[in-house]
Enzyme design. Structure first.
Site, PDB file in Angstrom:
ATOM      1  N   ARG A  93       0.902  -1.387  -0.057  1.00  0.00           N
ATOM      2  CA  ARG A  93      -0.034  -0.015   0.025  1.00  0.00           C
ATOM      3  C   ARG A  93       0.963   1.271  -0.029  1.00  0.00           C
ATOM      4  NH1 ARG A  93      -3.329  -3.873   2.072  1.00  0.00           N
ATOM      5  NH2 ARG A  93      -1.205  -4.750   2.768  1.00  0.00           N
ATOM      6  N   THR A  94       1.867   1.391   0.959  1.00  0.00           N
ATOM      7  CA  THR A  94       2.554   2.878   1.149  1.00  0.00           C
ATOM      8  C   THR A  94       3.347   3.071  -0.089  1.00  0.00           C
ATOM      9  OG1 THR A  94       2.323   2.258   3.421  1.00  0.00           O
ATOM     10  CG2 THR A  94       3.856   3.995   3.128  1.00  0.00           C
ATOM     11  N   LYS A 144      24.677  -5.446  -0.105  1.00  0.00           N
ATOM     12  CA  LYS A 144      26.179  -5.681  -0.249  1.00  0.00           C
ATOM     13  C   LYS A 144      26.750  -4.974   1.180  1.00  0.00           C
ATOM     14  CE  LYS A 144      26.321  -4.610  -5.214  1.00  0.00           C
ATOM     15  NZ  LYS A 144      26.753  -3.734  -6.154  1.00  0.00           N
ATOM     16  N   ARG A 163      11.121   3.812   4.503  1.00  0.00           N
ATOM     17  CA  ARG A 163      10.383   2.561   5.532  1.00  0.00           C
ATOM     18  C   ARG A 163      11.628   1.769   5.895  1.00  0.00           C
ATOM     19  NH1 ARG A 163       5.396  -0.958   4.850  1.00  0.00           N
ATOM     20  NH2 ARG A 163       4.466   0.898   5.271  1.00  0.00           N
ATOM     21  N   HIS A 221       4.058   5.634  11.956  1.00  0.00           N
ATOM     22  CA  HIS A 221       3.703   5.618  10.567  1.00  0.00           C
ATOM     23  C   HIS A 221       2.652   6.912  10.149  1.00  0.00           C
ATOM     24  CE1 HIS A 221       2.641   3.980   6.517  1.00  0.00           C
ATOM     25  NE2 HIS A 221       2.361   2.859   7.006  1.00  0.00           N
TER      26      HIS A 221
HETATM   27  N1   CP Z   1      -0.605  -0.107   5.841  1.00  0.00           N
HETATM   28  C1   CP Z   1       0.500  -0.423   5.359  1.00  0.00           C
HETATM   29  O1   CP Z   1       1.620   0.240   5.745  1.00  0.00           O
HETATM   30  O2   CP Z   1       0.701  -1.249   4.243  1.00  0.00           O
HETATM   31  P1   CP Z   1       2.023  -1.746   3.616  1.00  0.00           P
HETATM   32  O3   CP Z   1       2.851  -2.522   4.440  1.00  0.00           O
HETATM   33  O4   CP Z   1       1.326  -2.749   2.475  1.00  0.00           O
HETATM   34  O5   CP Z   1       2.498  -0.503   2.966  1.00  0.00           O
END
Ligand code: CP
Length: 318
Positions: free
Chosen positions: A63-64, A91, A113, A141
Site C-alpha cells: 500500500r504505502t 552488499k 521505510r 507511520h
Molecule cells: N498499511 C501499510 O503500511 O501497508 P503496507 O505495508 O502494504 O505498506
C-alpha cells in the site's frame, strides 16, 4: 470550514506527535482537493513537474510504496523505487551512505521505510531533501495516521464526539502509536484492548483507557481500528495460539454488534484474516479498509505537494 493557514514547506514528516492540529487540517483540506484529481479521467497535474522523489524501502510494502509512487506520478514528479534487497544495501552499504548516495542524485524527497525506530529521524538529520517516514519499526507511520484521519472525517465524524477503539498488537504497532497520538490530540475518547503481553506497560500515560476484554472496548464504539498481528516483529509466546487469539481478541460479526450500528472499521492491512479480523468483518459494509487505501494516495499527494511546493496553487485540480 476556514482555510488552513499552516505551512509544511520543506518539512520532514516523521510522526504525528510533532505536527499541530492546524497542520493536520492543512493536510486534510489539501487531500480533499487531491482526491478530486484522482477521480478525473486523466489523473495528472504538473504541480511537481521537475521534482524527483525516491522511495527507499528497507521493509516490504504494498500500500504505502505503491501509493507514494502513484501520488508522485499523479502530480507530475519523477519517482524511483529502491528496495533494500535489490540495492547495494544487500552488499552492506550503511544507511548514512545510502542516504548520501540518493541525495547526490539531486532528489527532492526521500520516502523511507525502515525496521528500526528512529531511522527516518536519522535520515532527516543526514539528508537535505525532505524526508517522509513511511514507517520506522514500532515507532511511527504518520501517513497511515493521516489517511485514517481523512477516512474518518470523510464519514462526517467529529473526533471530539467519538469513542475510538484500537484492538490487538499495540506493542509492536507503529499505527497504534501514531493514531493514539493524533486521536488524543484531536480530543477523542480513545480505548485500547489486547493481550496484556501485547500492550506497552506505560500505555495509560498516552491518555487511553485500557480494557482486558475486547467486548468492553467495543461497547458503543464509533470507530474500531483492528491492528495486524506483527508476526515479523514479535518474539514467540506472546499469545498461546492463533486459534486462541482469534477466539478471545479477534473481531467477528458477533463482537462488532456491540459497537454503534454505523461504526467505522479500520485495518491498516495487510489483514491476517481469521486471526485479528474475521472474513465477514473484513468484507462488511462498515469496513472502510479499501477506502483507507484510496485515501492513502490522496493524503500522500497532499503531503508531497505541501512539503515540496509549500502549497502553491494546485493546478487544474477541479
Ligand atoms: N498499511 C501499510 O503500511 O501497508 P503496507 O505495508 O502494504 O505498506
Amino acid at each position: 470550514m476556514a482555510k488552513a493557514t499552516a505551512s509544511l514547506s520543506g518539512r520532514d514528516i516523521l510522526d504525528l506527535d510533532s505536527m499541530t492540529v492546524e497542520e493536520y487540517e492543512l493536510v486534510m483540506q489539501t487531500a480533499t482537493e487531491m482526491k478530486k484529481i484522482m477521480k478525473r479521467d486523466i489523473k495528472k497535474v504538473p504541480s511537481l513537474r521537475g521534482k524527483s522523489i525516491i522511495n527507499l524501502f528497507y521493509e516490504n510494502s504494498t500500500r504505502t510504496r505503491t501509493s507514494f509512487e502513484l501520488a508522485g506520478k499523479y502530480l507530475g514528479a519523477d519517482v524511483v523505487n529502491i528496495t533494500a534487497s535489490s540495492s547495494s544495501v544487500a552488499k552492506g552499504e550503511c544507511l548514512r551512505d545510502t542516504i548520501l548516495t540518493v541525495q547526490s542524485m539531486a532528489c527532492d524527497a526521500i520516502v523511507m521505510r525502515h525496521p528500526l525506530e528512529g531511522a527516518a529521524a536519522y535520515a532527516a538529520k543526514v539528508a537535505t531533501p525532505v524526508v517522509i517516514n513511511a514507517g520506522d519499526g514500532a515507532h511511527a507511520h504518520p501517513t497511515q495516521g493521516l489517511l485514517d484521519m481523512f477516512t474518518i472525517r470523510e464519514q462526517g465524524k467529529n473526533f471530539k464526539d467519538l469513542k475510538m477503539t484500537i484492538i490487538g498488537d499495540v506493542l509492536y504497532s507503529r499505527v497504534a502509536r501514531t493514531n493514539i497520538a493524533a486521536w488524543t490530540k484531536l480530543g477523542a475518547d480513545v480505548h485500547v484492548a489486547g493481550p496484556m503481553t501485547l500492550l506497552p506497560r506505560d500505555i495509560e500515560a498516552l491518555g487511553v483507557t485500557v480494557h482486558k476484554r475486547v467486548e468492553e472496548a467495543l461497547e458503543g464504539a464509533d470507530v474500531v481500528d483492528i491492528l495486524r498481528i506483527q508476526l515479523e516483529r514479535q518474539q514467540k509466546g506472546l499469545f498461546p495460539t492463533p486459534r486462541e487469539y482469534a477466539r478471545i481478541f479477534g473481531v467477528n460479526e458477533e463482537k462488532l454488534k456491540l459497537a454503534k450500528p454505523d461504526v467505522t472499521v479500520l485495518h491498516p492491512g495487510p489483514m491476517n484474516r481469521g486471526l485479528e479480523i474475521s472474513w465477514e468483518v473484513g468484507y462488511c459494509d462498515n469496513a472502510a479498509i479499501r477506502t483507507e487505501v484510496q485515501n492513502g494516495v490522496a493524503v500522500r499527494m497532499a503531503l508531497l505537494f505541501l512539503t515540496l511546493t509549500g502549497g502553491k496553487q494546485i493546478e487544474n485540480a477541479n
